[in-house]
Design an enzyme around this catalytic site. Sequence first.
Site, PDB file in Angstrom:
ATOM      1  N   GLY A  36      26.885  32.145  55.365  1.00  0.00           N
ATOM      2  CA  GLY A  36      25.886  32.311  54.300  1.00  0.00           C
ATOM      3  C   GLY A  36      26.569  32.594  52.967  1.00  0.00           C
ATOM      4  O   GLY A  36      26.228  32.012  51.931  1.00  0.00           O
ATOM      5  N   HIS A  37      27.559  33.500  52.984  1.00  0.00           N
ATOM      6  CA  HIS A  37      28.316  33.792  51.752  1.00  0.00           C
ATOM      7  C   HIS A  37      29.097  32.557  51.310  1.00  0.00           C
ATOM      8  O   HIS A  37      29.178  32.261  50.116  1.00  0.00           O
ATOM      9  CB  HIS A  37      29.308  34.939  51.991  1.00  0.00           C
TER      10      HIS A  37
END
Length: 282
Positions: A36-37
């Site tokens: 996600g990051h």
Amino acid sequence: MKILQQIPPLRQQIRQWRQQNERIALVATMGNLHQGHLALIAEAQQRADRVVATIFVNPLQFAAGEDLSRYPRTPKEDYEALRSAGCDLLFAPEEAVIYPDGRSQPLTRVEVPALSDTLCGIHRPGHFNGVATVVLKLLHLTTPDLALFGEKDFQQLQIIRRLCYDLNLETEIVAVATVREADGLALSSRNGYLTTKERAVAPNLYRILGEMAQAVERESSGFRQIEVRAMGAATEAGFVPEYFALRRRGDLQPAERGEKDLIALAAVRLGTTRLIDNLQIG
Ligand code: PAF
């Protein structure tokens, strides 16, 4: 990738890039990086010449009794992930750099009351003031043209947008879609707390949000009735639900039939872990 822990060299590097007319993007994180990051970093690279990531587990956004001390810290893996992703600069300050007088001192804080006193704000008092305060500090320290935040923390995203609007910040806030496991579970650093048994239950959160969206689109039941049904389904699945809510996306106020741009949001507890997720509707 440059790694900096102090403010003066960070400001110096930003100044240099600005003199070269380079466009700067900020990806603020608390570390323990996952896909996600890395999706935020990838999107930042598409939109800017330089990507600055920050890793800072911000104590101000954890209430007493929350998971500040056990929050996963994986600096070596994070540096490596950012380096391989082609991030230009990592700012990873110690707490004393961000809060030099200590955080128990009366500290100037940023509050976005219109959006903070609902949903997660009710269950985590003070949390969003802590988020807004540190994000404003990071925006001032890095003066980015744009800053990217994940839609998984949708209330946080709207609070940061509103903060920039109300305080006349020039930074563009860019939302990036939630990254999910194959079974629908939204990626989160807190997923690492789940036991094998809990991990098997966790995808039901997204399933129930999907059922709420279907009920909005296909049934005539009132929204409050759909929320109550979702709370029941969550309890049955093994969660302790905090809330399941149908809201307007813009101001996060309760939505009614006939309105557009809706979102279903939820927070649940699963053992000692708190999970949040959301699903946009329409
Ligand atoms: O979403 C997060 O990781 C944090 O809330 C943030 C935006 C980095 C502020 O500490």
